[in-house]
Design an enzyme around this catalytic site. Structure first.
Site, PDB file in Angstrom:
ATOM      1  N   LYS A  95      -4.374 -16.230  10.078  1.00  0.00           N
ATOM      2  CA  LYS A  95      -4.902 -17.401  10.761  1.00  0.00           C
ATOM      3  C   LYS A  95      -6.092 -17.117  11.669  1.00  0.00           C
ATOM      4  O   LYS A  95      -6.742 -18.047  12.130  1.00  0.00           O
ATOM      5  CB  LYS A  95      -3.788 -18.100  11.537  1.00  0.00           C
ATOM      6  CG  LYS A  95      -2.649 -18.592  10.677  1.00  0.00           C
ATOM      7  CD  LYS A  95      -3.015 -19.575   9.570  1.00  0.00           C
ATOM      8  CE  LYS A  95      -3.753 -20.790  10.013  1.00  0.00           C
ATOM      9  NZ  LYS A  95      -3.578 -21.922   9.050  1.00  0.00           N
TER      10      LYS A  95
HETATM   11  N1  PMP Z   1       2.180 -17.315   6.737  1.00  0.00           N
HETATM   12  C1  PMP Z   1       2.201 -17.372   8.077  1.00  0.00           C
HETATM   13  C2  PMP Z   1       3.037 -16.368   8.819  1.00  0.00           C
HETATM   14  C3  PMP Z   1       1.473 -18.357   8.767  1.00  0.00           C
HETATM   15  O1  PMP Z   1       1.524 -18.415  10.118  1.00  0.00           O
HETATM   16  C4  PMP Z   1       0.716 -19.289   8.023  1.00  0.00           C
HETATM   17  C5  PMP Z   1      -0.071 -20.351   8.739  1.00  0.00           C
HETATM   18  N2  PMP Z   1       0.636 -21.475   9.164  1.00  0.00           N
HETATM   19  C6  PMP Z   1       0.734 -19.218   6.620  1.00  0.00           C
HETATM   20  C7  PMP Z   1       1.456 -18.198   6.014  1.00  0.00           C
HETATM   21  C8  PMP Z   1       0.047 -20.245   5.746  1.00  0.00           C
HETATM   22  O2  PMP Z   1      -1.332 -20.293   5.817  1.00  0.00           O
HETATM   23  P1  PMP Z   1      -2.128 -21.661   5.630  1.00  0.00           P
HETATM   24  O3  PMP Z   1      -1.999 -22.439   6.911  1.00  0.00           O
HETATM   25  O4  PMP Z   1      -3.525 -21.226   5.366  1.00  0.00           O
HETATM   26  O5  PMP Z   1      -1.540 -22.431   4.499  1.00  0.00           O
END
Ligand code: PMP
Length: 337
Positions: free
Chosen positions: A47
């Site tokens: 992130k």
């Molecule tokens: N894995 C973790 C540990 C996250 O914090 C996030 C973000 N919310 C994601 C995966 C997913 O990423 P995205 O928001 O880009 O879909």
């Protein structure tokens, strides 16, 4: 191994993460499975990319001015990324988080100097949901912007321009498939779009945990969920702006137990300590690899995302009492006195 020249600025440390071949998953799939090491970002998660992309976009549009404040609702990792980027650029940070997320993420946010507001977890339709609470706080705070990671496409742009381009270069333009789970959907949509731009035959798959509605949406057009998951940061119930137009060819649904098995194996056999979304992603990549091999493709290469460090979940995923309380299997080495 390439050694790069010194970076001019700490923000340049975000992105350009290493890609690593994962032996156990590759053996299980019968092809090459690669993990993009997003835990190597300064905030230890994928992130950081969205945080930097959103803040730079708000500066460019003039919405975020010198000395301003960035407000966001987050499961934690986006907040950590925002706090670090905001510190580096002289902004304040206010983070709203549901209070059922890991203690480590809350402690980290406070340690980084973010102002942390926790709210009880509730449905998105409830006006007290962490996302709506963060929007209101942004409206009430002078000089503040609302990062709005779910519906701000500066998020996925960071993955089109960063993650996808890096994967393409790291695999020298030969990648058969990519899969990962969605929280905001910025990663899957952005990487999917960036890879399809370069090779329309690259298969893009969503890997969805239980309790999320996207598996059903991409399979039969209906937003419906089944079961539950303890994975943090993933599991979406709606089509966010970041997910609109995402080029998803196929989908896998992966349970927490399968994801946990992979995080246990990656730790014990390959020396990587990861969060559960990474385990679920790896399970999805193995399923995808097997399917592409079964279709008769040769020298198959599948990539996925290793989203964050397991150090963020010492009190949960790596804690025997917590695992037992969730009726999940306890890693055998945690049973030791
Ligand atoms: N894995 C973790 C540990 C996250 O914090 C996030 C973000 N919310 C994601 C995966 C997913 O990423 P995205 O928001 O880009 O879909």
């Amino acid at each position: 191994m390439n050694i790069t020249a010194p970076f001019a600025n700490t923000l340049d440390l975000i992105g350009n993460t290493p890609l690593v071949r994962l032996d156990g998953p590759s053996d299980a799939a019968g092809c090459d499975i690669y993990g993009k090491c997003e835990f190597a970002n300064p905030g230890a998660s994928v992130k950081d990319r969205a945080a930097l992309g959103i803040i730079r976009d708000a500066e460019a549009s003039g919405d975020l001015q010198s000395g301003g404040t960035v407000v966001e609702g987050t499961a934690g990792n986006t907040g950590i990324g925002i706090a670090l980027v905001a510190n580096a650029l002289g902004y304040r940070t206010i983070i709203v988080m549901p209070d059922n997320q890991s203690r480590e993420k809350m402690d980290t946010l406070r340690a980084l100097g973010a102002q942390l507001v926790t709210v009880p977890p509730t449905k998105y339709a409830d006006c007290n949901h962490f996302v709506h609470t963060s929007r209101r706080l942004a409206e009430e705070t002078d000089g503040a912007i609302w990062a709005n990671q779910f519906d701000n496409v500066a998020n996925r742009r960071a993955h089109i321009e960063g993650t996808a381009a890096e994967l393409w270069d790291q695999l020298e333009g030969r990648i058969d498939g990519f899969t990962c789970a969605a929280g905001t959907g910025g990663t899957i949509a952005g990487v999917g779009m960036g890879l399809k731009e370069r090779d329309e035959n690259c298969v893009i798959a969503l890997t969805d945990p239980h309790g999320a509605a996207l598996y059903s949406y991409f399979k039969n057009g209906e937003l419906a969920s089944e079961g539950t998951s303890v994975a943090e940061g993933i599991g979406q119930g709606r089509i966010t702006a970041n997910l609109e137009g995402a080029p998803i060819d196929t989908q896998y649904r992966i349970g927490d137990r399968e994801g946990l098995e992979w995080i246990a194996r990656l730790l014990r056999e390959e020396g990587l300590c990861l969060g559960l979304s990474s385990g679920i992603n790896v399970a999805g990549a193995v399923a995808m690899g097997r399917e592409l091999v079964a279709q008769g493709r040769k020298d198959v290469r599948v990539a996925t995302i290793l989203c964050d460090t397991g150090f963020r979940y010492l009190s949960t995923l790596y804690n025997a009492d917590w695992l037992r309380s969730k009726d999940l299997p306890v890693f055998d080495w945690l049973e030791q006195e």
